[in-house]
Design a protein around this motif. Sequence first.
Motif, PDB file in Angstrom:
ATOM      1  N   PRO A  84       9.334   1.148   6.720  1.00  0.00           N
ATOM      2  CA  PRO A  84       9.594   0.355   8.114  1.00  0.00           C
ATOM      3  C   PRO A  84       8.962   1.181   9.189  1.00  0.00           C
ATOM      4  O   PRO A  84       8.777   0.556  10.204  1.00  0.00           O
ATOM      5  N   ASP A  85       8.916   2.578   9.294  1.00  0.00           N
ATOM      6  CA  ASP A  85       8.321   3.186  10.540  1.00  0.00           C
ATOM      7  C   ASP A  85       6.883   3.593  10.457  1.00  0.00           C
ATOM      8  O   ASP A  85       6.345   4.208  11.184  1.00  0.00           O
ATOM      9  N   TYR A  86       6.295   3.186   9.584  1.00  0.00           N
ATOM     10  CA  TYR A  86       4.793   3.182   9.291  1.00  0.00           C
ATOM     11  C   TYR A  86       4.139   1.949  10.154  1.00  0.00           C
ATOM     12  O   TYR A  86       4.570   1.040  10.042  1.00  0.00           O
ATOM     13  N   LEU A  87       2.604   2.389  10.608  1.00  0.00           N
ATOM     14  CA  LEU A  87       1.815   1.587  11.239  1.00  0.00           C
ATOM     15  C   LEU A  87       0.712   1.684  10.743  1.00  0.00           C
ATOM     16  O   LEU A  87       0.178   2.707  10.514  1.00  0.00           O
ATOM     17  N   TYR A  88      -0.064   0.399  10.458  1.00  0.00           N
ATOM     18  CA  TYR A  88      -1.524   0.501   9.731  1.00  0.00           C
ATOM     19  C   TYR A  88      -2.121  -0.364  10.664  1.00  0.00           C
ATOM     20  O   TYR A  88      -2.070  -1.771  10.541  1.00  0.00           O
ATOM     21  N   ALA A  89      -3.193   0.085  11.267  1.00  0.00           N
ATOM     22  CA  ALA A  89      -4.108  -0.772  11.911  1.00  0.00           C
ATOM     23  C   ALA A  89      -5.575  -0.904  11.288  1.00  0.00           C
ATOM     24  O   ALA A  89      -6.103   0.145  10.931  1.00  0.00           O
ATOM     25  N   SER A  90      -5.761  -2.115  10.830  1.00  0.00           N
ATOM     26  CA  SER A  90      -7.352  -2.373  10.235  1.00  0.00           C
ATOM     27  C   SER A  90      -8.075  -2.287  11.447  1.00  0.00           C
ATOM     28  O   SER A  90      -8.472  -3.147  12.174  1.00  0.00           O
ATOM     29  N   THR A  91      -9.254  -1.285  11.073  1.00  0.00           N
ATOM     30  CA  THR A  91     -10.460  -1.043  11.983  1.00  0.00           C
ATOM     31  C   THR A  91     -11.629  -0.717  11.332  1.00  0.00           C
ATOM     32  O   THR A  91     -12.727  -0.845  11.975  1.00  0.00           O
ATOM     33  N   GLY A  92     -11.576  -0.705   9.865  1.00  0.00           N
ATOM     34  CA  GLY A  92     -12.695  -0.315   8.931  1.00  0.00           C
ATOM     35  C   GLY A  92     -12.528   1.219   8.770  1.00  0.00           C
ATOM     36  O   GLY A  92     -12.135   2.023   9.514  1.00  0.00           O
ATOM     37  N   SER A  93     -13.133   1.604   7.791  1.00  0.00           N
ATOM     38  CA  SER A  93     -13.138   3.007   7.231  1.00  0.00           C
ATOM     39  C   SER A  93     -13.788   3.997   8.263  1.00  0.00           C
ATOM     40  O   SER A  93     -13.018   4.938   8.526  1.00  0.00           O
ATOM     41  N   GLY A  94     -14.882   3.698   8.760  1.00  0.00           N
ATOM     42  CA  GLY A  94     -15.510   4.722   9.577  1.00  0.00           C
ATOM     43  C   GLY A  94     -14.783   4.925  10.943  1.00  0.00           C
ATOM     44  O   GLY A  94     -14.490   5.983  11.310  1.00  0.00           O
ATOM     45  N   ALA A  95     -14.051   3.767  11.692  1.00  0.00           N
ATOM     46  CA  ALA A  95     -13.158   4.071  12.921  1.00  0.00           C
ATOM     47  C   ALA A  95     -11.974   4.817  12.659  1.00  0.00           C
ATOM     48  O   ALA A  95     -11.485   5.544  13.312  1.00  0.00           O
TER      49      ALA A  95
END
Length: 407
Positions: free
Chosen positions: A48-59
Amino acid sequence: MKLKHALINAACLAVAFSASSAMAQNVVGGGASLPEYLYKAEIGAFAPDYLYASTGSGAGKTALLTNVATAFNNTYTPPRTDAVVHFAGSDSVLSPSDLSGYTRTGTDGNLVQMPSVGTAVGIPFKVGTLSALTLTANQLCGIFSGKWKTWDKVNASYPASDINVVYRSDSSGTTEIFTRHLNAVCSTASGNSLIDFPVTTRFSDVVALINAAPNDPLNPKNVSTNFVAKSLSAGVRDEIDARTNVIGYLSPDYINTTLAPTSTAATKNLKAASLRNKNDGTSYTPSSANTTLALTNLTLGNNLADPNSWAPTAANPASGYPISGLTFLDHVTCYSNSSVLSKILGFLDRHYTYSGVNDNTSRIEGNGFAKLPSTIVTAIRDNLLTNNSGKNLNLGNATACSGKAGR
């Protein structure tokens, strides 16, 4: 190593070079959109304390290498203000320039490139009234190189309408896995392709080569207007759904729930082509089982201290679904916060558990991905999650992190 032991060991190792701060400290990461919903399913279940932001692999890789969280922060509304990047998800391997450009070894330790799960790159399509499509390697090359510009060139019974190709506009590991396969099976010398494909994270590099290539005198049409760029996997998914006589490339979790039964990203229920493996002559769907078959013979390199040894590829597998590869979790070695290190090792322990009470198989395969070969999982556990190997390569290793502030 059991989860309980992993957490205890992480806390003990971290004390050697830092003091623990608040237990609510978030683990900040992001990157590849391909595995986004797998990681979010795992976060919901056990991190629950994880964050995952989708930006693309390169970014995502750039954010990790520079420890600048801006790209991740800007994916949230309102934007977050995180100041530290703890990990990145990437379907593209760390390139020579990524490795040479990393300048934070003295503070954060070495880069760690960790295979996460196996993935197919599926070929979603909408062509006339076709309910199914099977493509050979030559047909795949003809379509995505711009050699064939109308569907009747693929098959005389198909519509004589433009082939519309949707591709990723951002730097994408999905594109790298796809172009690695095209590089292996397509060539101007064989006559099955208008161009020789580079292995690249940017399909715009491919489109530039197509537009610069001499046109086929029998079909002298500029193809640039029929190649449409969209950002992230969701953008490709939605554009394919909105068009006609169209084709593209996506991971199974964005295509349909037949391939990825528990996916929350397969909202358009797209059709996926079967591909004929040129090595065994068999046609395969981009299923988890067929990806597993393609990746069966993957082996790591000999020097496990080198991140390149952790990035085996399968550009043209002997059997199984032809466009298969790995997605990765990239980390630094040293972390200043014992709570963060404990949570990272706890997450990874659960992520790589394939049996028993904490079995993660249903989340991996339910999102259309494939478990890693057991030999690779054992190597990850013995070298990167613990120091059972004695090589001092594991996250938070007290020897490797001595004198380093940590991320």
